[in-house]
Design a protein around this motif. Sequence first.
Motif, PDB file in Angstrom:
ATOM      1  N   GLY A 210       1.182  -8.960 -11.124  1.00  0.00           N
ATOM      2  CA  GLY A 210       0.945  -9.622  -9.853  1.00  0.00           C
ATOM      3  C   GLY A 210       0.610  -8.659  -8.733  1.00  0.00           C
ATOM      4  O   GLY A 210       0.662  -7.440  -8.883  1.00  0.00           O
ATOM      5  N   TYR A 211       0.290  -9.240  -7.603  1.00  0.00           N
ATOM      6  CA  TYR A 211      -0.105  -8.538  -6.383  1.00  0.00           C
ATOM      7  C   TYR A 211       0.751  -9.096  -5.260  1.00  0.00           C
ATOM      8  O   TYR A 211       0.981 -10.307  -5.187  1.00  0.00           O
ATOM      9  CB  TYR A 211      -1.591  -8.825  -6.140  1.00  0.00           C
ATOM     10  CG  TYR A 211      -2.133  -8.424  -4.801  1.00  0.00           C
ATOM     11  CD1 TYR A 211      -2.762  -7.201  -4.644  1.00  0.00           C
ATOM     12  CD2 TYR A 211      -2.051  -9.272  -3.705  1.00  0.00           C
ATOM     13  CE1 TYR A 211      -3.288  -6.830  -3.415  1.00  0.00           C
ATOM     14  CE2 TYR A 211      -2.569  -8.912  -2.469  1.00  0.00           C
ATOM     15  CZ  TYR A 211      -3.185  -7.694  -2.325  1.00  0.00           C
ATOM     16  OH  TYR A 211      -3.700  -7.326  -1.122  1.00  0.00           O
ATOM     17  N   HIS A 212       1.232  -8.227  -4.382  1.00  0.00           N
ATOM     18  CA  HIS A 212       2.080  -8.688  -3.276  1.00  0.00           C
ATOM     19  C   HIS A 212       1.797  -7.875  -2.021  1.00  0.00           C
ATOM     20  O   HIS A 212       1.478  -6.691  -2.108  1.00  0.00           O
ATOM     21  CB  HIS A 212       3.558  -8.548  -3.667  1.00  0.00           C
ATOM     22  CG  HIS A 212       4.490  -9.212  -2.712  1.00  0.00           C
ATOM     23  ND1 HIS A 212       4.642 -10.581  -2.654  1.00  0.00           N
ATOM     24  CD2 HIS A 212       5.323  -8.692  -1.778  1.00  0.00           C
ATOM     25  CE1 HIS A 212       5.537 -10.877  -1.728  1.00  0.00           C
ATOM     26  NE2 HIS A 212       5.955  -9.749  -1.187  1.00  0.00           N
ATOM     27  N   GLU A 213       1.911  -8.519  -0.872  1.00  0.00           N
ATOM     28  CA  GLU A 213       1.731  -7.849   0.411  1.00  0.00           C
ATOM     29  C   GLU A 213       3.002  -7.967   1.241  1.00  0.00           C
ATOM     30  O   GLU A 213       3.677  -8.992   1.191  1.00  0.00           O
ATOM     31  CB  GLU A 213       0.583  -8.483   1.202  1.00  0.00           C
ATOM     32  CG  GLU A 213      -0.767  -8.272   0.579  1.00  0.00           C
ATOM     33  CD  GLU A 213      -1.909  -8.867   1.400  1.00  0.00           C
ATOM     34  OE1 GLU A 213      -1.692  -9.226   2.580  1.00  0.00           O
ATOM     35  OE2 GLU A 213      -3.002  -8.965   0.853  1.00  0.00           O
ATOM     36  N   ASN A 214       3.292  -6.932   1.990  1.00  0.00           N
ATOM     37  CA  ASN A 214       4.379  -6.931   2.967  1.00  0.00           C
ATOM     38  C   ASN A 214       3.780  -6.766   4.352  1.00  0.00           C
ATOM     39  O   ASN A 214       2.772  -6.070   4.509  1.00  0.00           O
ATOM     40  CB  ASN A 214       5.343  -5.766   2.718  1.00  0.00           C
ATOM     41  CG  ASN A 214       6.333  -6.047   1.615  1.00  0.00           C
ATOM     42  OD1 ASN A 214       6.701  -7.186   1.376  1.00  0.00           O
ATOM     43  ND2 ASN A 214       6.776  -5.005   0.929  1.00  0.00           N
ATOM     44  N   PRO A 215       4.399  -7.366   5.366  1.00  0.00           N
ATOM     45  CA  PRO A 215       3.941  -7.091   6.731  1.00  0.00           C
ATOM     46  C   PRO A 215       4.061  -5.593   7.014  1.00  0.00           C
ATOM     47  O   PRO A 215       5.000  -4.941   6.539  1.00  0.00           O
ATOM     48  CB  PRO A 215       4.903  -7.895   7.609  1.00  0.00           C
ATOM     49  CG  PRO A 215       5.540  -8.899   6.707  1.00  0.00           C
ATOM     50  CD  PRO A 215       5.520  -8.299   5.332  1.00  0.00           C
ATOM     51  N   PRO A 216       3.131  -5.025   7.762  1.00  0.00           N
ATOM     52  CA  PRO A 216       3.182  -3.578   8.041  1.00  0.00           C
ATOM     53  C   PRO A 216       4.524  -3.097   8.592  1.00  0.00           C
ATOM     54  O   PRO A 216       4.963  -2.002   8.274  1.00  0.00           O
ATOM     55  CB  PRO A 216       2.062  -3.376   9.070  1.00  0.00           C
ATOM     56  CG  PRO A 216       1.098  -4.482   8.790  1.00  0.00           C
ATOM     57  CD  PRO A 216       1.947  -5.652   8.365  1.00  0.00           C
ATOM     58  N   SER A 217       5.197  -3.916   9.351  1.00  0.00           N
ATOM     59  CA  SER A 217       6.483  -3.505   9.926  1.00  0.00           C
ATOM     60  C   SER A 217       7.638  -3.609   8.931  1.00  0.00           C
ATOM     61  O   SER A 217       8.748  -3.161   9.220  1.00  0.00           O
ATOM     62  CB  SER A 217       6.802  -4.363  11.157  1.00  0.00           C
ATOM     63  OG  SER A 217       6.920  -5.722  10.770  1.00  0.00           O
ATOM     64  N   GLU A 218       7.393  -4.186   7.748  1.00  0.00           N
ATOM     65  CA  GLU A 218       8.448  -4.376   6.750  1.00  0.00           C
ATOM     66  C   GLU A 218       8.065  -3.785   5.392  1.00  0.00           C
ATOM     67  O   GLU A 218       8.448  -4.298   4.350  1.00  0.00           O
ATOM     68  CB  GLU A 218       8.752  -5.867   6.599  1.00  0.00           C
ATOM     69  CG  GLU A 218       9.250  -6.510   7.864  1.00  0.00           C
ATOM     70  CD  GLU A 218       9.446  -8.000   7.720  1.00  0.00           C
ATOM     71  OE1 GLU A 218       9.662  -8.471   6.591  1.00  0.00           O
ATOM     72  OE2 GLU A 218       9.366  -8.691   8.740  1.00  0.00           O
ATOM     73  N   LYS A 219       7.333  -2.685   5.411  1.00  0.00           N
ATOM     74  CA  LYS A 219       6.846  -2.085   4.167  1.00  0.00           C
ATOM     75  C   LYS A 219       7.939  -1.435   3.336  1.00  0.00           C
ATOM     76  O   LYS A 219       7.887  -1.471   2.110  1.00  0.00           O
ATOM     77  CB  LYS A 219       5.764  -1.050   4.466  1.00  0.00           C
ATOM     78  CG  LYS A 219       4.444  -1.662   4.879  1.00  0.00           C
ATOM     79  CD  LYS A 219       3.435  -0.624   5.323  1.00  0.00           C
ATOM     80  CE  LYS A 219       3.041   0.306   4.220  1.00  0.00           C
ATOM     81  NZ  LYS A 219       1.847   1.104   4.523  1.00  0.00           N
ATOM     82  N   PHE A 220       8.931  -0.823   3.988  1.00  0.00           N
ATOM     83  CA  PHE A 220       9.912  -0.014   3.272  1.00  0.00           C
ATOM     84  C   PHE A 220      11.331  -0.543   3.444  1.00  0.00           C
ATOM     85  O   PHE A 220      11.656  -1.171   4.458  1.00  0.00           O
ATOM     86  CB  PHE A 220       9.834   1.435   3.755  1.00  0.00           C
ATOM     87  CG  PHE A 220       8.475   2.044   3.565  1.00  0.00           C
ATOM     88  CD1 PHE A 220       8.049   2.428   2.306  1.00  0.00           C
ATOM     89  CD2 PHE A 220       7.611   2.188   4.631  1.00  0.00           C
ATOM     90  CE1 PHE A 220       6.792   2.977   2.113  1.00  0.00           C
ATOM     91  CE2 PHE A 220       6.346   2.735   4.447  1.00  0.00           C
ATOM     92  CZ  PHE A 220       5.939   3.130   3.190  1.00  0.00           C
ATOM     93  N   ASP A 221      12.168  -0.276   2.442  1.00  0.00           N
ATOM     94  CA  ASP A 221      13.566  -0.683   2.479  1.00  0.00           C
ATOM     95  C   ASP A 221      14.429   0.407   1.858  1.00  0.00           C
ATOM     96  O   ASP A 221      14.363   0.601   0.640  1.00  0.00           O
ATOM     97  CB  ASP A 221      13.758  -2.004   1.740  1.00  0.00           C
ATOM     98  CG  ASP A 221      15.161  -2.555   1.882  1.00  0.00           C
ATOM     99  OD1 ASP A 221      15.831  -2.212   2.882  1.00  0.00           O
ATOM    100  OD2 ASP A 221      15.592  -3.325   1.010  1.00  0.00           O
ATOM    101  N   PRO A 222      15.208   1.124   2.657  1.00  0.00           N
ATOM    102  CA  PRO A 222      15.371   1.015   4.104  1.00  0.00           C
ATOM    103  C   PRO A 222      14.115   1.479   4.845  1.00  0.00           C
ATOM    104  O   PRO A 222      13.295   2.191   4.276  1.00  0.00           O
ATOM    105  CB  PRO A 222      16.568   1.914   4.408  1.00  0.00           C
ATOM    106  CG  PRO A 222      16.666   2.852   3.264  1.00  0.00           C
ATOM    107  CD  PRO A 222      16.063   2.164   2.080  1.00  0.00           C
ATOM    108  N   PRO A 223      13.987   1.079   6.103  1.00  0.00           N
ATOM    109  CA  PRO A 223      12.757   1.355   6.866  1.00  0.00           C
ATOM    110  C   PRO A 223      12.344   2.819   6.930  1.00  0.00           C
ATOM    111  O   PRO A 223      11.160   3.119   6.982  1.00  0.00           O
ATOM    112  CB  PRO A 223      13.074   0.826   8.266  1.00  0.00           C
ATOM    113  CG  PRO A 223      14.125  -0.208   8.039  1.00  0.00           C
ATOM    114  CD  PRO A 223      14.940   0.285   6.870  1.00  0.00           C
ATOM    115  N   ASP A 224      13.275   3.743   6.908  1.00  0.00           N
ATOM    116  CA  ASP A 224      12.928   5.160   7.019  1.00  0.00           C
ATOM    117  C   ASP A 224      12.755   5.835   5.655  1.00  0.00           C
ATOM    118  O   ASP A 224      12.709   7.047   5.553  1.00  0.00           O
ATOM    119  CB  ASP A 224      13.973   5.907   7.846  1.00  0.00           C
ATOM    120  CG  ASP A 224      15.368   5.799   7.244  1.00  0.00           C
ATOM    121  OD1 ASP A 224      15.582   4.953   6.366  1.00  0.00           O
ATOM    122  OD2 ASP A 224      16.248   6.573   7.670  1.00  0.00           O
TER     123      ASP A 224
END
Length: 149
Positions: free
Chosen positions: A110-124
Amino acid sequence: MWDANDDATNFQRNFNIGEVEVANDVIYHKTEYRERRNHFAYFACSEPLAGFDTRREDFLGAYRGWDRPRAVERGESSNSIAHGWQPIGSHHVRVALAPNEARQIIFVLGYHENPPSEKFDPPDSQTINKRTVKPIIASTLTRKRERQI
């Protein structure tokens, strides 16, 4: 998943930028996700994995083709993680069948997109945010299993 013609002809690029993550038996292809993309591919299976490979050379073996992969001949995967070097997705599943027994194994690409502000977890971090794709993977595998019954 991206530009197949470019991927098949621009070997220098692929040798340098291929990147994957493997988590909970799912292979995530995230080439250029950190730098400029907000999408990734995932490869999941309905069965527990005995192993996996994401480096083409570890799966095929040096100087080998798709006609006789080393991992298949050996009967085991290397659990390789690609950092450049032609990423692939290979799941190793062990299945024991009784005479006349049939079993269906489901693979989901599959293929999935994340909003640019929520790309990483944790954010840093550099780890893909999988919170929104995990339920999709689980429901896809569950729905396909239920249709088989």
